[in-house]
Design an enzyme around this catalytic site. Structure first.
Site, PDB file in Angstrom:
ATOM      1  N   GLN A 108       0.860  -1.192   0.000  1.00  0.00           N
ATOM      2  CA  GLN A 108       0.000   0.000   0.000  1.00  0.00           C
ATOM      3  C   GLN A 108       0.895   1.241   0.000  1.00  0.00           C
ATOM      4  OE1 GLN A 108      -1.161   1.709   3.659  1.00  0.00           O
ATOM      5  NE2 GLN A 108      -3.268   1.089   3.372  1.00  0.00           N
ATOM      6  N   SER A 143       5.145  -1.291   3.769  1.00  0.00           N
ATOM      7  CA  SER A 143       5.335  -2.674   4.217  1.00  0.00           C
ATOM      8  C   SER A 143       5.333  -3.604   3.009  1.00  0.00           C
ATOM      9  CB  SER A 143       4.208  -3.095   5.162  1.00  0.00           C
ATOM     10  OG  SER A 143       4.131  -2.217   6.248  1.00  0.00           O
ATOM     11  N   GLU A 226      -8.173  -1.465   6.615  1.00  0.00           N
ATOM     12  CA  GLU A 226      -6.923  -1.666   7.345  1.00  0.00           C
ATOM     13  C   GLU A 226      -7.199  -1.644   8.847  1.00  0.00           C
ATOM     14  OE1 GLU A 226      -3.880   1.282   6.599  1.00  0.00           O
ATOM     15  OE2 GLU A 226      -2.337  -0.033   7.406  1.00  0.00           O
ATOM     16  N   ASN A 361      -2.636   6.549  17.191  1.00  0.00           N
ATOM     17  CA  ASN A 361      -3.681   6.635  18.226  1.00  0.00           C
ATOM     18  C   ASN A 361      -4.310   8.026  18.262  1.00  0.00           C
ATOM     19  OD1 ASN A 361      -3.171   4.048  18.894  1.00  0.00           O
ATOM     20  ND2 ASN A 361      -2.314   4.446  20.920  1.00  0.00           N
TER      21      ASN A 361
END
Ligand SMILES: Cc1cc2nc3c(=O)[nH]c(=O)nc-3n(C[C@H](O)[C@H](O)[C@H](O)COP(=O)(O)OP(=O)(O)OC[C@H]3O[C@@H](n4cnc5c(N)ncnc54)[C@H](O)[C@@H]3O)c2cc1C
Length: 393
Positions: A108, A143, A226, A361
């Site tokens: 991605q 990744s 995701e 977060n």
């Protein structure tokens, strides 16, 4: 289509492919429409109620044919669902099967050095020349780019429009000469992610996903997938990171009331996460969308990180020792990373990553505050300012 019909199809699949290797079996599973029940007929599904997926998963689990998620995590978790929802018929026919069988791995290509949390501000440009696009720019933290055949790319196609409106999503061939992949080594030793430099890389217009300028909407669908795939894997009670905490507690020399209190609190939070995930799964299966993706992503990152810290604390001085050699120059795939992460020290060192990947977060809290609770938006650039006029460092 009823649960009995699906069960019968699974039984036939298992009987006819009893000796197949993993890839062959996955191909047969896809062709039988048993990859994702809610996918269209001819594209790995049965056009059926998503709640029936559980029938397939349970039956396959029982005979040791559990789906190997970690072989193609980005493909299965994000890129496949995006193509299924927004791709053309040709794209679905071309890509969904090899994603499911993991014969073609995906990555991605969203984040950039200057655009992570604010991914809509990204600067990689795609310029149209006839029936193809020429792409220039840089991505980061990609990744599995070193293993991927295809990438889901978010690029700016119109710098004169506001930032959310000038983006388009493409499928890019990662093995072409204009794509250079360089490893990034994480502090856990190995390198599962990369920098990707795009220099006059070419993408045919047929590889565009969604309309020109609709990239933000397509990307949001990917990011929701995701968050769901990061936040909602549901194991039995007491499994996952909290199992490591309990194992460490059993052998800990620090079984004092304070530590007991910490373990108990974490157990409760882990169980809340598990039950919340089950609820989200049940709601998804009934087609009821909700804010659970962001809630569970937030909670699973926090619980995972606290578990990793507590394991190391409970193990005392031994908790800081690696069980094996420090991994150097390891080019991880998802499977290798999972195996490597059996070591509490490496789990601990890697644990902040889960509170960052897929949106930090803080960003999950912003989403929950603004979109779910309806709190005032944080101050920012006027959403109508053209991207080209937004100051950048
Ligand atoms: C293990 C891992 C795998 C990844 N894999 C991929 C991948 O495959 N593909 C991909 O495209 N990306 C990937 N990423 C990148 C990831 O999506 C970004 O790192 C993430 O979105 C954060 O962006 P950033 O690193 O630029 O941090 P920044 O956006 O620079 O944020 C820095 C800090 O500022 C805070 N912050 C920023 N904006 C706000 C705000 N508005 N309000 C409050 N706080 C704010 C953040 O919470 C953070 O603490 C991966 C990251 C990790 C850790």
């Amino acid at each position: 289509m009823t649960a009995d019909d699906v069960e019968q199809l699974v039984r036939r699949l298992l009987a006819e492919h009893v000796d197949d290797g993993e890839t062959e079996f996955l191909g047969a599973q896809f062709d039988a429409g048993l990859a994702r029940v809610d996918y269209p007929l001819d594209h790995g599904g049965l056009d059926a109620d998503p709640a029936l997926q559980d029938v397939i998963d349970t039956a396959l689990d029982r005979v040791g044919r559990r789906y190997p998620w970690l072989r193609n995590p980005m493909g299965i978790g994000m890129c496949g669902p995006t193509i299924a929802a927004r791709g053309t018929e040709e794209q679905k026919a071309r890509f969904l099967r090899p994603i499911f069988t993991a014969e073609e791995l995906w990555c991605q290509l969203f984040s950039e050095p200057g655009a992570g949390s604010d991914v809509a501000g990204l600067g990689t440009g795609a310029v149209r020349h006839g029936d193809q696009w020429v792409v220039n720019g840089q991505k980061i933290w990609t990744s599995l780019a070193h293993l991927a055949k295809w990438g889901l790319l978010l690029a700016r196609t119109d710098p004169e429009r506001p930032k959310h409106k000038g983006l388009t999503t493409f499928i890019i061939d990662m093995r072409q000469s204009g794509v250079e992949v360089r490893p990034i080594r994480s502090m856990a030793g190995a390198s599962g992610f990369n920098e990707v430099f795009l220099t006059d890389a070419v993408v045919p217009d047929a590889m565009r996903v969604g309309e020109v300028g609709e990239g933000w909407r397509v990307a949001n669908a990917t990011l929701m997938n995701e968050r769901v795939s990061i936040g909602s894997e549901v194991g039995p009670r007491g499994s996952g990171p909290i199992a490591d905490v309990i194992a460490a507690w059993r052998v800990s020399a620090e079984q004092c009331p304070v530590r007991r209190d910490e373990v108990t609190r974490l157990w409760i939070d882990a169980e809340l996460l598990r039950l919340g995930s089950l609820r989200a799964q049940a709601k998804r299966e009934r087609g009821i969308p909700g804010p659970e993706g962001s809630v569970l992503k937030l909670l699973s990152g926090q619980v995972g990180q606290r578990c990793a810290e507590l394991v190391v604390d409970l193990l005392g001085p031994r908790g800081g020792l690696l069980r094996g050699p420090y991994p150097t120059n390891v080019r991880d795939d998802g499977q290798a990373e999972a195996e490597r992460l059996q070591d509490p020290v490496l789990v601990f060192i890697g644990s902040p990553g889960t509170t960052i990947a897929g949106g930090t977060n803080n960003i999950q809290k912003n989403i929950l505050g603004e979109r779910v609770l309806g709190l005032p938006r944080e101050p920012g650039v006027d959403p109508n300012t053209p991207w080209s006029q937004i100051p950048r460092s």
